[in-house]
Scaffold this motif. Structure first.
Motif, PDB file in Angstrom:
ATOM      1  N   ARG A  99      52.397 -31.539 -22.276  1.00 30.13           N
ATOM      2  CA  ARG A  99      51.434 -31.687 -21.180  1.00 30.13           C
ATOM      3  C   ARG A  99      50.081 -31.072 -21.524  1.00 30.13           C
ATOM      4  NH1 ARG A  99      50.010 -27.819 -17.703  1.00 30.13           N
ATOM      5  NH2 ARG A  99      49.148 -28.371 -15.638  1.00 30.13           N
ATOM      6  N   ILE A 100      50.076 -29.849 -22.040  1.00 27.57           N
ATOM      7  CA  ILE A 100      48.829 -29.130 -22.294  1.00 27.57           C
ATOM      8  C   ILE A 100      48.036 -29.754 -23.430  1.00 27.57           C
ATOM      9  CG2 ILE A 100      49.777 -27.481 -23.960  1.00 27.57           C
ATOM     10  CD1 ILE A 100      47.218 -26.816 -21.105  1.00 27.57           C
ATOM     11  N   ASN A 101      48.721 -30.513 -24.310  1.00 25.45           N
ATOM     12  CA  ASN A 101      48.024 -31.102 -25.456  1.00 25.45           C
ATOM     13  C   ASN A 101      46.895 -32.028 -25.029  1.00 25.45           C
ATOM     14  OD1 ASN A 101      50.235 -29.867 -26.584  1.00 25.45           O
ATOM     15  ND2 ASN A 101      50.690 -31.501 -28.026  1.00 25.45           N
ATOM     16  N   ALA A 102      47.125 -32.804 -23.966  1.00 23.69           N
ATOM     17  CA  ALA A 102      46.093 -33.725 -23.491  1.00 23.69           C
ATOM     18  C   ALA A 102      44.861 -32.959 -23.021  1.00 23.69           C
ATOM     19  CB  ALA A 102      46.641 -34.596 -22.360  1.00 23.69           C
ATOM     20  N   VAL A 103      45.084 -31.828 -22.363  1.00 27.41           N
ATOM     21  CA  VAL A 103      43.971 -30.995 -21.897  1.00 27.41           C
ATOM     22  C   VAL A 103      43.196 -30.445 -23.092  1.00 27.41           C
ATOM     23  CG1 VAL A 103      43.343 -28.928 -20.599  1.00 27.41           C
ATOM     24  CG2 VAL A 103      45.219 -30.393 -19.794  1.00 27.41           C
ATOM     25  N   GLU A 104      43.923 -29.918 -24.073  1.00 30.67           N
ATOM     26  CA  GLU A 104      43.272 -29.342 -25.250  1.00 30.67           C
ATOM     27  C   GLU A 104      42.478 -30.395 -26.016  1.00 30.67           C
ATOM     28  OE1 GLU A 104      46.511 -27.652 -27.369  1.00 30.67           O
ATOM     29  OE2 GLU A 104      46.698 -25.900 -26.042  1.00 30.67           O
ATOM     30  N   GLU A 105      43.081 -31.574 -26.204  1.00 29.52           N
ATOM     31  CA  GLU A 105      42.385 -32.627 -26.948  1.00 29.52           C
ATOM     32  C   GLU A 105      41.146 -33.106 -26.190  1.00 29.52           C
ATOM     33  OE1 GLU A 105      43.047 -32.991 -29.848  1.00 29.52           O
ATOM     34  OE2 GLU A 105      45.165 -32.602 -30.163  1.00 29.52           O
ATOM     35  N   ALA A 106      41.225 -33.154 -24.858  1.00 21.25           N
ATOM     36  CA  ALA A 106      40.068 -33.571 -24.061  1.00 21.25           C
ATOM     37  C   ALA A 106      38.922 -32.574 -24.220  1.00 21.25           C
ATOM     38  CB  ALA A 106      40.465 -33.695 -22.594  1.00 21.25           C
ATOM     39  N   TYR A 107      39.246 -31.279 -24.221  1.00 17.66           N
ATOM     40  CA  TYR A 107      38.212 -30.263 -24.410  1.00 17.66           C
ATOM     41  C   TYR A 107      37.606 -30.341 -25.808  1.00 17.66           C
ATOM     42  CZ  TYR A 107      38.759 -27.703 -20.017  1.00 17.66           C
ATOM     43  OH  TYR A 107      38.735 -27.338 -18.695  1.00 17.66           O
ATOM     44  N   GLU A 108      38.445 -30.608 -26.813  1.00 19.32           N
ATOM     45  CA  GLU A 108      37.930 -30.719 -28.173  1.00 19.32           C
ATOM     46  C   GLU A 108      37.012 -31.938 -28.321  1.00 19.32           C
ATOM     47  OE1 GLU A 108      41.236 -30.576 -30.844  1.00 19.32           O
ATOM     48  OE2 GLU A 108      41.783 -28.531 -30.270  1.00 19.32           O
ATOM     49  N   LEU A 109      37.360 -33.018 -27.623  1.00 14.92           N
ATOM     50  CA  LEU A 109      36.482 -34.192 -27.631  1.00 14.92           C
ATOM     51  C   LEU A 109      35.159 -33.862 -26.942  1.00 14.92           C
ATOM     52  CD1 LEU A 109      35.802 -37.160 -28.069  1.00 14.92           C
ATOM     53  CD2 LEU A 109      37.132 -37.713 -26.024  1.00 14.92           C
ATOM     54  N   CYS A 110      35.224 -33.138 -25.830  1.00 13.72           N
ATOM     55  CA  CYS A 110      34.002 -32.751 -25.132  1.00 13.72           C
ATOM     56  C   CYS A 110      33.103 -31.901 -26.020  1.00 13.72           C
ATOM     57  CB  CYS A 110      34.344 -31.988 -23.854  1.00 13.72           C
ATOM     58  SG  CYS A 110      35.024 -33.011 -22.531  1.00 13.72           S
ATOM     59  N   PHE A 205      43.093 -28.613 -12.066  1.00 10.98           N
ATOM     60  CA  PHE A 205      41.749 -28.591 -12.638  1.00 10.98           C
ATOM     61  C   PHE A 205      41.294 -27.144 -12.834  1.00 10.98           C
ATOM     62  CE2 PHE A 205      39.848 -32.905 -11.044  1.00 10.98           C
ATOM     63  CZ  PHE A 205      40.423 -33.545 -12.121  1.00 10.98           C
ATOM     64  N   PRO A 206      40.439 -26.880 -13.831  1.00 14.73           N
ATOM     65  CA  PRO A 206      39.796 -25.570 -13.898  1.00 14.73           C
ATOM     66  C   PRO A 206      39.076 -25.284 -12.583  1.00 14.73           C
ATOM     67  CG  PRO A 206      39.375 -26.800 -15.911  1.00 14.73           C
ATOM     68  CD  PRO A 206      40.035 -27.756 -14.957  1.00 14.73           C
ATOM     69  N   ALA A 207      39.008 -24.008 -12.194  1.00 11.75           N
ATOM     70  CA  ALA A 207      38.531 -23.640 -10.864  1.00 11.75           C
ATOM     71  C   ALA A 207      37.139 -24.191 -10.547  1.00 11.75           C
ATOM     72  CB  ALA A 207      38.535 -22.119 -10.727  1.00 11.75           C
ATOM     73  N   LEU A 208      36.212 -24.116 -11.500  1.00 12.55           N
ATOM     74  CA  LEU A 208      34.851 -24.574 -11.224  1.00 12.55           C
ATOM     75  C   LEU A 208      34.811 -26.088 -11.020  1.00 12.55           C
ATOM     76  CD1 LEU A 208      31.961 -23.685 -10.844  1.00 12.55           C
ATOM     77  CD2 LEU A 208      31.602 -23.905 -13.319  1.00 12.55           C
ATOM     78  N   LEU A 209      35.533 -26.816 -11.855  1.00 14.28           N
ATOM     79  CA  LEU A 209      35.590 -28.269 -11.702  1.00 14.28           C
ATOM     80  C   LEU A 209      36.261 -28.624 -10.378  1.00 14.28           C
ATOM     81  CD1 LEU A 209      35.275 -31.155 -12.752  1.00 14.28           C
ATOM     82  CD2 LEU A 209      37.419 -30.863 -14.017  1.00 14.28           C
ATOM     83  N   TYR A 210      37.333 -27.929 -10.047  1.00 18.76           N
ATOM     84  CA  TYR A 210      38.030 -28.163  -8.786  1.00 18.76           C
ATOM     85  C   TYR A 210      37.093 -27.908  -7.600  1.00 18.76           C
ATOM     86  CZ  TYR A 210      41.487 -27.582  -5.043  1.00 18.76           C
ATOM     87  OH  TYR A 210      42.195 -27.694  -3.868  1.00 18.76           O
ATOM     88  N   ALA A 211      36.340 -26.807  -7.686  1.00 21.09           N
ATOM     89  CA  ALA A 211      35.412 -26.453  -6.610  1.00 21.09           C
ATOM     90  C   ALA A 211      34.344 -27.527  -6.432  1.00 21.09           C
ATOM     91  CB  ALA A 211      34.763 -25.105  -6.905  1.00 21.09           C
ATOM     92  N   GLN A 212      33.785 -28.005  -7.531  1.00 20.44           N
ATOM     93  CA  GLN A 212      32.746 -29.034  -7.450  1.00 20.44           C
ATOM     94  C   GLN A 212      33.277 -30.318  -6.818  1.00 20.44           C
ATOM     95  OE1 GLN A 212      29.661 -28.288 -11.115  1.00 20.44           O
ATOM     96  NE2 GLN A 212      31.589 -29.204 -11.640  1.00 20.44           N
ATOM     97  N   LYS A 213      34.484 -30.728  -7.232  1.00 18.00           N
ATOM     98  CA  LYS A 213      35.073 -31.957  -6.694  1.00 18.00           C
ATOM     99  C   LYS A 213      35.309 -31.827  -5.186  1.00 18.00           C
ATOM    100  CE  LYS A 213      35.923 -34.479 -10.494  1.00 18.00           C
ATOM    101  NZ  LYS A 213      35.495 -35.888 -10.674  1.00 18.00           N
TER     102      LYS A 213
END
Length: 270
Positions: A99-110, A205-213
């Motif tokens: 599960r966490i791999n998708a999150v890590e890969e998304a951050y690395e792409l960013c 979601f990370p807290a800041l992203l969650y807050a913005q949404k």
């Protein structure tokens, strides 16, 4: 070989081709020969054949060691890794374990995008694609859904949510297009109420992203906007949390959920 794909030059440009199969491209003319040549080079690299007439034949290559791979090779290799006698680690994975791999890969792409590192963007895009293929493969083995189910759902979403392209709506700018997308999404998800819309925002979601949404949804629903803040203001808050021994991630999510509950409760009473 496993089969022969015959396709006209006109359709070849946009076709998804499995290079493990024999390929014949027909109806090549002077006008489209250059386009066909470029597509052949994209598919076969230096092994792409020369075009000498109105059609061209390329023998399929199902070897695992070749100069250029295609979509079919990706699916084939993934299935080989997770089949009986395949890789013990790959076969042991579950949706939860990676599960966490998708999150890590998304951050690395960013990060690669932020660095404008084209080579790394290409690599990290592939790593993120691997996560999708991996989940689809294990789902198929578990009888949950198939890769084609994923493709079907994705294309269906693109068509039904772009009502300004495939429907009667019109969009003159990106804001219009996004508004139509959100409206179509709300209908599709049956999320008519604010509570339903908020419930669909992942708490993971990370807290800041969650807050913005969440706050964007609340403001759109009528909550009064605050005074504009700067990055320095955010930094000052984080420094204050550190000084006070407060877990900013946990407390921000708690505060946002409390704000949402308070606003929706008042909205329900009005």
């Amino acid at each position: 070989m496993k089969g022969l794909l015959t396709i006209t030059a006109r359709d070849f440009a946009d076709a998804v081709v499995d290079t493990r199969l024999d390929l014949r491209v027909t109806d090549i003319t002077e006008e489209n020969a250059g386009q066909v040549k470029r597509k052949l080079r994209d598919l076969y690299g230096d092994e792409a054949p020369e075009i000498t007439g109105s059609d061209v034949f390329v023998p399929g290559n199902d070897s695992l060691f070749k100069t250029r791979y295609s979509d079919g090779d990706l699916v084939h290799v993934m299935k080989r890794l997770t089949a009986e006698g395949g890789c013990p680690w790959d076969r042991a994975q579950t949706h939860e374990s990676i599960r966490i791999n998708a999150v890590e890969e998304a951050y690395e792409l960013c990060e690669a995008i932020d660095n404008r590192d084209t080579e790394n963007i290409r690599e990290e895009t592939g790593d993120l694609l691997l996560q999708a293929v991996f989940h689809a493969d294990m789902a198929e083995r578990g009888g949950e859904f198939t890769r084609l189910d994923v493709v079907d759902a994705l294309v269906r979403k693109l068509v039904t949510r772009h009502t300004h392209i495939f429907g009667a709506d019109k969009a003159t700018d990106p804001a219009d297009a996004l508004r139509h997308w959100e409206a179509a999404k709300a209908v599709e998800k049956h999320a008519s109420s604010l509570e339903e819309q908020l419930a669909r925002i992942p708490v993971s979601f990370p807290a800041l992203l969650y807050a913005q949404k969440v706050i964007k949804k609340l403001v759109k629903a009528g909550m009064e906007s605050a005074e504009p803040a700067t990055a320095d203001d955010l930094l000052a808050v984080v420094r204050g949390c550190v000084a006070g021994g407060v877990d900013a991630e946990v407390e921000l999510k708690r505060a946002v959920r409390a704000l949402a509950e308070s606003f929706t409760a008042k909205a329900d009473k009005s």
